[in-house]
Design a protein around this motif. Structure first.
Motif, PDB file in Angstrom:
ATOM      1  N   MET A   1      66.622  42.978 -23.890  1.00 41.88           N
ATOM      2  CA  MET A   1      66.617  41.556 -24.136  1.00 41.88           C
ATOM      3  C   MET A   1      67.338  41.275 -25.452  1.00 41.88           C
ATOM      4  N   PRO A   2      68.205  40.246 -25.524  1.00 47.26           N
ATOM      5  CA  PRO A   2      68.947  39.979 -26.757  1.00 47.26           C
ATOM      6  C   PRO A   2      68.049  39.443 -27.869  1.00 47.26           C
ATOM      7  N   ILE A   3      68.486  39.689 -29.094  1.00 50.98           N
ATOM      8  CA  ILE A   3      67.775  39.204 -30.278  1.00 50.98           C
ATOM      9  C   ILE A   3      68.451  37.902 -30.707  1.00 50.98           C
ATOM     10  N   HIS A   4      67.654  36.902 -31.014  1.00 49.65           N
ATOM     11  CA  HIS A   4      68.177  35.609 -31.453  1.00 49.65           C
ATOM     12  C   HIS A   4      68.223  35.588 -32.983  1.00 49.65           C
ATOM     13  N   VAL A   5      69.408  35.253 -33.526  1.00 47.72           N
ATOM     14  CA  VAL A   5      69.622  35.223 -34.969  1.00 47.72           C
ATOM     15  C   VAL A   5      70.207  33.858 -35.318  1.00 47.72           C
ATOM     16  N   GLN A   6      69.746  33.297 -36.425  1.00 46.05           N
ATOM     17  CA  GLN A   6      70.265  32.019 -36.873  1.00 46.05           C
ATOM     18  C   GLN A   6      70.779  32.169 -38.310  1.00 46.05           C
ATOM     19  N   CYS A   7      71.985  31.633 -38.576  1.00 44.10           N
ATOM     20  CA  CYS A   7      72.590  31.688 -39.905  1.00 44.10           C
ATOM     21  C   CYS A   7      71.804  30.780 -40.851  1.00 44.10           C
ATOM     22  N   ASP A   8      71.542  31.281 -42.051  1.00 40.72           N
ATOM     23  CA  ASP A   8      70.789  30.500 -43.036  1.00 40.72           C
ATOM     24  C   ASP A   8      71.638  29.404 -43.683  1.00 40.72           C
ATOM     25  N   GLU A   9      72.948  29.540 -43.647  1.00 40.62           N
ATOM     26  CA  GLU A   9      73.838  28.569 -44.294  1.00 40.62           C
ATOM     27  C   GLU A   9      74.180  27.391 -43.378  1.00 40.62           C
ATOM     28  N   CYS A  10      74.686  27.692 -42.163  1.00 37.54           N
ATOM     29  CA  CYS A  10      75.171  26.617 -41.285  1.00 37.54           C
ATOM     30  C   CYS A  10      74.267  26.403 -40.063  1.00 37.54           C
ATOM     31  N   PHE A  11      73.214  27.192 -39.906  1.00 38.69           N
ATOM     32  CA  PHE A  11      72.220  27.078 -38.837  1.00 38.69           C
ATOM     33  C   PHE A  11      72.804  27.308 -37.444  1.00 38.69           C
ATOM     34  N   GLN A  12      73.875  28.066 -37.379  1.00 38.86           N
ATOM     35  CA  GLN A  12      74.455  28.435 -36.087  1.00 38.86           C
ATOM     36  C   GLN A  12      73.614  29.576 -35.510  1.00 38.86           C
ATOM     37  N   SER A  13      73.264  29.480 -34.224  1.00 40.44           N
ATOM     38  CA  SER A  13      72.429  30.524 -33.625  1.00 40.44           C
ATOM     39  C   SER A  13      73.290  31.450 -32.777  1.00 40.44           C
ATOM     40  N   TYR A  14      72.868  32.730 -32.731  1.00 41.23           N
ATOM     41  CA  TYR A  14      73.580  33.767 -31.991  1.00 41.23           C
ATOM     42  C   TYR A  14      72.582  34.599 -31.204  1.00 41.23           C
ATOM     43  N   LYS A  15      73.062  35.161 -30.110  1.00 45.32           N
ATOM     44  CA  LYS A  15      72.300  36.158 -29.366  1.00 45.32           C
ATOM     45  C   LYS A  15      72.977  37.495 -29.618  1.00 45.32           C
ATOM     46  N   VAL A  16      72.213  38.475 -30.096  1.00 48.57           N
ATOM     47  CA  VAL A  16      72.754  39.773 -30.479  1.00 48.57           C
ATOM     48  C   VAL A  16      72.043  40.855 -29.654  1.00 48.57           C
ATOM     49  N   LYS A  17      72.793  41.878 -29.289  1.00 51.38           N
ATOM     50  CA  LYS A  17      72.200  42.991 -28.542  1.00 51.38           C
ATOM     51  C   LYS A  17      71.160  43.704 -29.399  1.00 51.38           C
ATOM     52  N   GLU A  18      70.194  44.352 -28.719  1.00 49.66           N
ATOM     53  CA  GLU A  18      69.110  45.029 -29.433  1.00 49.66           C
ATOM     54  C   GLU A  18      69.612  46.182 -30.285  1.00 49.66           C
ATOM     55  N   GLU A  19      70.761  46.761 -29.936  1.00 50.98           N
ATOM     56  CA  GLU A  19      71.291  47.875 -30.730  1.00 50.98           C
ATOM     57  C   GLU A  19      71.687  47.432 -32.135  1.00 50.98           C
ATOM     58  N   ARG A  20      71.920  46.150 -32.330  1.00 52.82           N
ATOM     59  CA  ARG A  20      72.362  45.629 -33.627  1.00 52.82           C
ATOM     60  C   ARG A  20      71.191  45.289 -34.548  1.00 52.82           C
ATOM     61  N   ALA A  21      69.971  45.561 -34.147  1.00 51.52           N
ATOM     62  CA  ALA A  21      68.780  45.246 -34.941  1.00 51.52           C
ATOM     63  C   ALA A  21      68.834  45.985 -36.277  1.00 51.52           C
ATOM     64  N   GLY A  22      68.578  45.253 -37.365  1.00 54.68           N
ATOM     65  CA  GLY A  22      68.570  45.823 -38.701  1.00 54.68           C
ATOM     66  C   GLY A  22      69.936  45.810 -39.380  1.00 54.68           C
ATOM     67  N   GLN A  23      70.991  45.436 -38.682  1.00 54.80           N
ATOM     68  CA  GLN A  23      72.329  45.415 -39.265  1.00 54.80           C
ATOM     69  C   GLN A  23      72.615  44.067 -39.935  1.00 54.80           C
ATOM     70  N   THR A  24      73.639  44.072 -40.749  1.00 50.23           N
ATOM     71  CA  THR A  24      74.093  42.838 -41.391  1.00 50.23           C
ATOM     72  C   THR A  24      75.359  42.378 -40.683  1.00 50.23           C
ATOM     73  N   LEU A  25      75.369  41.119 -40.264  1.00 52.56           N
ATOM     74  CA  LEU A  25      76.507  40.557 -39.540  1.00 52.56           C
ATOM     75  C   LEU A  25      77.106  39.405 -40.338  1.00 52.56           C
ATOM     76  N   LYS A  26      78.352  39.094 -40.019  1.00 54.09           N
ATOM     77  CA  LYS A  26      79.045  37.975 -40.647  1.00 54.09           C
ATOM     78  C   LYS A  26      79.046  36.801 -39.672  1.00 54.09           C
ATOM     79  N   CYS A  27      78.663  35.623 -40.162  1.00 44.50           N
ATOM     80  CA  CYS A  27      78.630  34.425 -39.328  1.00 44.50           C
ATOM     81  C   CYS A  27      80.058  34.024 -38.973  1.00 44.50           C
ATOM     82  N   LYS A  28      80.307  33.750 -37.709  1.00 50.76           N
ATOM     83  CA  LYS A  28      81.644  33.355 -37.272  1.00 50.76           C
ATOM     84  C   LYS A  28      81.980  31.925 -37.693  1.00 50.76           C
ATOM     85  N   SER A  29      80.973  31.129 -37.948  1.00 45.56           N
ATOM     86  CA  SER A  29      81.197  29.736 -38.275  1.00 45.56           C
ATOM     87  C   SER A  29      81.506  29.524 -39.757  1.00 45.56           C
TER      88      SER A  29
END
Length: 141
Positions: free
Chosen positions: A1-29
């Motif tokens: 099941m995908p993990i839901h992540v929301q950016c703290d700056e622009c509040f854009q939400s993303y669905k991320v695969k479970e393998e990416r749990a614990g990683q740091t991602l860059k917001c596309k927005s």
């Protein structure tokens, strides 16, 4: 099941695969960094129960047309203010020249009946002031 992540700056939400749990991602927005949380059963249940969160739509980049500047040689442009300034400059120069001529005339020919020589220093000073102001108004841009 995908993990839901929301950016703290622009509040854009993303669905991320479970393998990416614990990683740091860059917001596309907005480009800020965000941490992907570990997947827990409780948050998965909340999403199933309440549905998807509502987030503002991401702004899409619009194509900007580049405008080529045409090189035109501009002639002298005179606005109304510049025209008035030039006219007053001409009048000031003319008045200064008249005052200079009058001062020179008084210096040589302006003797009083009692035989005293006239000294038109004030006229020379005023002529130089009028001519200086006229020069500045005429030739400064």
């Amino acid at each position: 099941m995908p993990i839901h992540v929301q950016c703290d700056e622009c509040f854009q939400s993303y669905k991320v695969k479970e393998e990416r749990a614990g990683q740091t991602l860059k917001c596309k927005s907005c480009g800020s960094r965000m941490q992907v949380p570990e997947a827990d059963e409780e948050t998965e249940d909340l999403f199933e129960h309440y549905g998807e969160p509502i987030a503002p739509q991401r702004k899409t980049k619009t194509a900007v047309k580049s405008k080529k500047k045409k090189s035109r040689k501009k002639g002298p442009s005179l606005s109304m203010g510049k025209l008035v300034k030039k006219a007053f400059g001409v009048m000031s120069m003319a008045l200064g020249i008249i005052m200079l001529g009058a001062s020179i005339y008084m210096f040589f020919e302006g003797d009083s009946p009692e035989g005293k020589r006239s000294r038109p220093v004030g006229g020379l000073i005023m002529a130089s002031i009028f001519m200086g102001v006229g020069k500045k108004w005429l030739f400064d841009e």
